[in-house]
Each structure stands twice: as structure tokens, then as C-alpha cells.
Design a protein around this motif. Structure first.
Motif, PDB file in Angstrom:
ATOM      1  N   UNK A 104      26.446  44.950  31.319  1.00 23.36           N
ATOM      2  CA  UNK A 104      25.388  45.797  31.333  1.00 23.36           C
ATOM      3  C   UNK A 104      25.667  47.235  31.589  1.00 23.36           C
ATOM      4  N   UNK A 105      26.879  47.814  31.140  1.00 23.53           N
ATOM      5  CA  UNK A 105      27.453  49.223  31.409  1.00 23.53           C
ATOM      6  C   UNK A 105      26.265  50.199  30.647  1.00 23.53           C
ATOM      7  N   UNK A 106      26.031  51.442  31.253  1.00 23.98           N
ATOM      8  CA  UNK A 106      25.003  52.252  30.718  1.00 23.98           C
ATOM      9  C   UNK A 106      25.867  53.232  29.832  1.00 23.98           C
ATOM     10  N   UNK A 107      26.945  53.470  30.129  1.00 21.16           N
ATOM     11  CA  UNK A 107      28.061  54.246  29.583  1.00 21.16           C
ATOM     12  C   UNK A 107      28.567  53.656  28.160  1.00 21.16           C
ATOM     13  N   UNK A 108      28.478  54.512  27.179  1.00 25.36           N
ATOM     14  CA  UNK A 108      28.895  53.955  25.881  1.00 25.36           C
ATOM     15  C   UNK A 108      30.213  53.633  25.912  1.00 25.36           C
ATOM     16  N   UNK A 109      31.166  54.167  26.276  1.00 24.83           N
ATOM     17  CA  UNK A 109      32.462  53.912  26.427  1.00 24.83           C
ATOM     18  C   UNK A 109      32.594  52.425  26.967  1.00 24.83           C
ATOM     19  N   UNK A 113      34.082  48.834  25.599  1.00 24.52           N
ATOM     20  CA  UNK A 113      35.285  48.381  26.036  1.00 24.52           C
ATOM     21  C   UNK A 113      34.894  46.802  26.302  1.00 24.52           C
ATOM     22  N   UNK A 114      33.528  46.539  26.817  1.00 28.61           N
ATOM     23  CA  UNK A 114      33.024  45.321  27.312  1.00 28.61           C
ATOM     24  C   UNK A 114      32.883  44.482  25.769  1.00 28.61           C
ATOM     25  N   UNK A 115      32.329  45.223  24.984  1.00 29.02           N
ATOM     26  CA  UNK A 115      32.009  44.433  23.529  1.00 29.02           C
ATOM     27  C   UNK A 115      33.347  43.896  23.029  1.00 29.02           C
ATOM     28  N   UNK A 138      47.941  25.749  21.898  1.00 30.94           N
ATOM     29  CA  UNK A 138      47.077  25.615  23.146  1.00 30.94           C
ATOM     30  C   UNK A 138      47.644  26.735  24.170  1.00 30.94           C
ATOM     31  N   UNK A 139      48.677  26.810  24.284  1.00 38.04           N
ATOM     32  CA  UNK A 139      49.394  27.825  25.127  1.00 38.04           C
ATOM     33  C   UNK A 139      48.798  29.259  24.959  1.00 38.04           C
ATOM     34  N   UNK A 140      48.899  29.483  23.510  1.00 44.96           N
ATOM     35  CA  UNK A 140      48.602  30.921  23.250  1.00 44.96           C
ATOM     36  C   UNK A 140      47.163  31.142  23.428  1.00 44.96           C
ATOM     37  N   UNK A 141      46.169  30.030  23.306  1.00 42.56           N
ATOM     38  CA  UNK A 141      44.703  30.284  23.384  1.00 42.56           C
ATOM     39  C   UNK A 141      44.487  30.695  25.093  1.00 42.56           C
ATOM     40  N   UNK A 142      45.192  29.750  25.814  1.00 35.57           N
ATOM     41  CA  UNK A 142      45.032  29.911  27.151  1.00 35.57           C
ATOM     42  C   UNK A 142      45.585  31.099  27.788  1.00 35.57           C
ATOM     43  N   UNK A 143      46.635  31.615  27.287  1.00 33.78           N
ATOM     44  CA  UNK A 143      47.222  32.856  27.758  1.00 33.78           C
ATOM     45  C   UNK A 143      46.176  34.095  27.418  1.00 33.78           C
ATOM     46  N   UNK A 144      45.542  33.880  26.209  1.00 33.80           N
ATOM     47  CA  UNK A 144      44.803  34.966  25.563  1.00 33.80           C
ATOM     48  C   UNK A 144      43.575  34.973  26.428  1.00 33.80           C
ATOM     49  N   UNK A 145      42.978  33.853  26.573  1.00 35.10           N
ATOM     50  CA  UNK A 145      41.848  33.689  27.487  1.00 35.10           C
ATOM     51  C   UNK A 145      42.103  34.085  28.820  1.00 35.10           C
ATOM     52  N   UNK A 146      42.984  33.914  29.723  1.00 29.70           N
ATOM     53  CA  UNK A 146      43.195  34.276  30.797  1.00 29.70           C
ATOM     54  C   UNK A 146      43.302  35.788  31.135  1.00 29.70           C
ATOM     55  N   UNK A 147      44.005  36.600  30.052  1.00 30.23           N
ATOM     56  CA  UNK A 147      44.081  37.924  29.714  1.00 30.23           C
ATOM     57  C   UNK A 147      42.751  38.657  29.662  1.00 30.23           C
ATOM     58  N   UNK A 148      42.182  38.214  28.783  1.00 30.59           N
ATOM     59  CA  UNK A 148      40.734  38.634  28.489  1.00 30.59           C
ATOM     60  C   UNK A 148      39.779  38.531  29.379  1.00 30.59           C
ATOM     61  N   UNK A 149      39.782  37.438  30.277  1.00 29.91           N
ATOM     62  CA  UNK A 149      38.722  37.344  31.374  1.00 29.91           C
ATOM     63  C   UNK A 149      39.349  38.089  32.453  1.00 29.91           C
ATOM     64  N   UNK A 150      40.423  38.253  32.791  1.00 27.84           N
ATOM     65  CA  UNK A 150      40.968  39.116  33.701  1.00 27.84           C
ATOM     66  C   UNK A 150      40.720  40.401  33.533  1.00 27.84           C
ATOM     67  N   UNK A 151      40.819  41.025  32.152  1.00 27.51           N
ATOM     68  CA  UNK A 151      40.486  42.506  31.886  1.00 27.51           C
ATOM     69  C   UNK A 151      38.974  42.615  31.947  1.00 27.51           C
ATOM     70  N   UNK A 152      38.278  41.739  31.743  1.00 31.63           N
ATOM     71  CA  UNK A 152      36.809  41.660  31.746  1.00 31.63           C
ATOM     72  C   UNK A 152      36.301  41.755  33.228  1.00 31.63           C
ATOM     73  N   UNK A 153      37.110  41.077  34.191  1.00 29.24           N
ATOM     74  CA  UNK A 153      36.696  41.045  35.557  1.00 29.24           C
ATOM     75  C   UNK A 153      36.938  42.243  36.241  1.00 29.24           C
ATOM     76  N   UNK A 154      38.184  43.036  35.748  1.00 30.61           N
ATOM     77  CA  UNK A 154      38.491  44.449  36.188  1.00 30.61           C
ATOM     78  C   UNK A 154      37.365  45.302  35.643  1.00 30.61           C
ATOM     79  N   UNK A 155      37.341  45.387  34.507  1.00 33.77           N
ATOM     80  CA  UNK A 155      36.102  46.465  33.639  1.00 33.77           C
ATOM     81  C   UNK A 155      34.836  46.343  34.523  1.00 33.77           C
ATOM     82  N   UNK A 156      34.425  45.054  34.943  1.00 34.40           N
ATOM     83  CA  UNK A 156      33.149  44.699  35.780  1.00 34.40           C
ATOM     84  C   UNK A 156      33.214  45.874  36.765  1.00 34.40           C
TER      85      UNK A 156
END
Length: 307
Positions: A104-109, A113-115, A138-156
Motif C-alpha cells: 500500500x505504498x503511496x510513493x511510486x518508488x 520496489x514492492x511490485x 528445493x533449497x534454491x527455492x527456499x533460500x530465494x523465498x526466505x530472502x524475498x520475504x525478509x526484504x518485503x518485511x523490511x520494505x514494509x
């Protein structure tokens, strides 16, 4: 996975792989916490396929307890890993993981980043590597998902601060404002009646919608939980949208702005949700109605899922 046994075995395998990822990648000033987290995940992996399942549970209670301990640790401490990864690990037994919700970011940038994070997450999920027979995939997917969600939580956290600035308060989230233009074009292009144009506009916002008629009164039906199943949309909390008492007239006969009203799972009226402005052409009005409903659903849907 078609049986409880194969589902729990899949969960156990993902847990074993995740334990190795945590051991290798987790950060914490006190190594004891990393060891405790790894132990919780490994114990869950050991118990998932071995203990008997009773009372309709899809994972043993010992496994669920260990998973909860792991989730609590990951929530309370910053391991540079997201607890959201646990949802993907248990998915074979407990069901598919829901979508990553926009911030729900109102800032375009920040919205972009969220998108990008959502796009990366969807790419991993649709690659089906979590279901691979190869542990490295499987390990590649779990590593990627962990990183993506962690970045998403920090962005939040950044989005929350930015949205709270006086100059941004009251603004519509950027991703919804941008989507409004696509919805208007889609509604204008659709060769259908008034309700059909609204359905097309709602779909542009990722909102499944269904035409409904009962004793001469017609409307567009939307499930509060955004269910893609029309039958489920009729049985849970829902928003009914109409122009007066109509939603299926010819486009040229549309004479009142779209208005949405919330009803409970038992059909009891709860409250008005929105009313589109008057004086707009139909395509623009459909886009505005879809935008207003999308904003309302993002802000309020969770409060009504238990109705």
C-alpha cells in the motif's frame, strides 16, 4: 500429494533442507539462538512423518509445536530470515500459501520496489522448484523465498514511515491508482452490459466478481476474501454492487452511480462500502468503483472473514 503420508514426508523433506539453510545463513549475535532455531526445525522434520495423526490434524501435534517455536523465534529475533518461509514448508500438508499482499505504498518508488519483490516471489512459486525431486532445486527455492520475504518485511517498515508523513496521509496506494487506468481502458473496450463492464474493471484489480440476479434485482457479487469460486462467494461475507437495483441493463441505460454494500455470511446487511461519484462516463465510473472497493478490501477484509 494425494495422501497424508506423502504430504507429511514432503513437509519433512522441506524442513530438513530448511534446517541446513538456517544453519548456513542465519545471523544472530548469540549463536545459541541459531542452534535453538535449527533444533526446532530438525525436530519438526523428524516428527512430521512418524507420529500418528489423530482428530483430523494434517500434521502431528509435536510437529506443530516445534514449528510454532521456530516461528516465535524468527518473529522475536532478527535472523535475517523471514518466518514466512515456514508457510511454504508446510504447504504440502496444510494447503497452498496465499499471495504476497501489496504494502500500500503511496510513493511510486516504494510501490515499484514492492511490485518487484512480488514478481520475484511469484516467479519462484510458479517455477515449481519446491516440488522438485532434486534437493538443490528445493533449497534454491527456499533460500530465494526466505530472502524475498525478509526484504518485503523490511520494505514494509519503510513504507509505514513514508505513508505516515503528513504529505502522504490520505493518499491512495500507488499500485491501485496506476491500476485504475488499466481498469478504465478494459471497461471501455468490453462490449457488454453495465455489470459486465464493472466485472471487467474489478478483474483488472485482481478482484473476482460475479453477476447475480434474484427476483428482478441484479447486482455484481464480490467475496470479501476475494474467492475465485462463485459458490463460495455466495456463502461468505460479500459485497453486492448495483446501480439502484440493477446491474444487467444495457450500458446506455446506466443512470445511477455504482454503490457497494456489505452483507454477512448469513445474508444480513452490515454497512455501505462505497458509492462512485456521479457525472462520470460508465467506463470511468466502473474503474473508480473498482478502485474504491480494492482500497476497502485491502483495509477491511481481514476484519470480516469470520462473519
Amino acid at each position: 500429494m494425494t495422501t497424508t503420508a506423502t504430504a507429511t514426508e514432503a513437509v519433512a523433506r522441506r524442513l530438513r533442507i530448511l534446517a541446513g539453510i538456517v544453519e548456513d545463513r542465519a545471523h544472530h549475535p548469540d549463536a545459541w539462538y541459531i542452534g535453538r532455531l535449527v533444533a526446532s526445525i530438525r525436530f519438526a522434520a523428524l516428527t512430521a512423518p512418524t507420529y500418528p495423526i489423530e482428530d483430523g490434524r494434517r500434521l502431528p501435534v509435536e510437529t506443530l509445536d516445534s514449528l510454532q517455536e521456530a516461528r516465535d523465534l524468527m518473529t522475536a529475533h532478527d535472523f535475517h530470515l523471514s518466518p514466512a518461509v515456514l508457510d511454504y514448508v508446510v504447504a504440502p500438508a496444510l494447503g497452498e500459501v496465499g499471495r504476497m499482499k501489496p504494502l500500500g505504498a503511496v510513493s511510486q518508488k516504494l510501490a515499484r520496489d514492492d511490485f518487484e519483490l512480488q514478481k520475484r516471489r511469484n516467479t519462484v512459486v510458479h517455477s515449481r522448484k519446491l516440488d522438485s525431486d532434486d534437493d538443490e532445486s528445493v533449497a534454491w527455492a527456499l533460500r530465494a523465498l526466505t530472502t524475498i520475504h525478509y526484504s518485503h518485511e523490511r520494505l514494509a517498515k519503510v513504507v509505514a514511515v513514508d505513508n505516515a508523513r503528513p504529505c502522504n496521509q490520505g493518499k491512495t496506494p500507488f499500485h491501485l491508482t496506476a491500476q485504475r487506468g488499466y481498469a478504465k481502458k478494459a471497461a471501455a473496450k468490453a462490449r457488454t452490459h453495465e455489470g459486465g463492464k464493472l466485472v471487467v474493471a474489478l478483474n483488472e484489480f485482481g478482484i473476482p466478481a460475479f453477476l447475480h440476479e434474484d427476483r428482478g434485482v441484479s447486482c455484481v457479487l464480490v467475496a470479501v476474501d476475494r474467492s475465485a469460486d462463485e459458490n463460495k462467494a455466495h456463502t461468505g461475507p460479500r459485497v453486492l454492487i448495483s446501480s439502484g437495483e440493477d446491474a444487467m441493463r444495457a450500458a446506455g441505460e446506466h443512470d445511477e452511480p455504482w454503490a457497494g454494500h456489505l452483507y454477512g455470511a448469513d445474508g444480513t446487511y452490515i454497512e455501505a462500502v462505497f458509492e462512485a461519484p456521479s457525472g462520470l462516463d460508465l467506463a470511468e465510473e466502473c474503474a473508480e468503483a473498482a478502485l474504491r472497493l480494492a482500497v476497502w478490501l485491502d483495509a477491511n477484509a481481514d476484519a470480516y472473514t469470520s462473519f
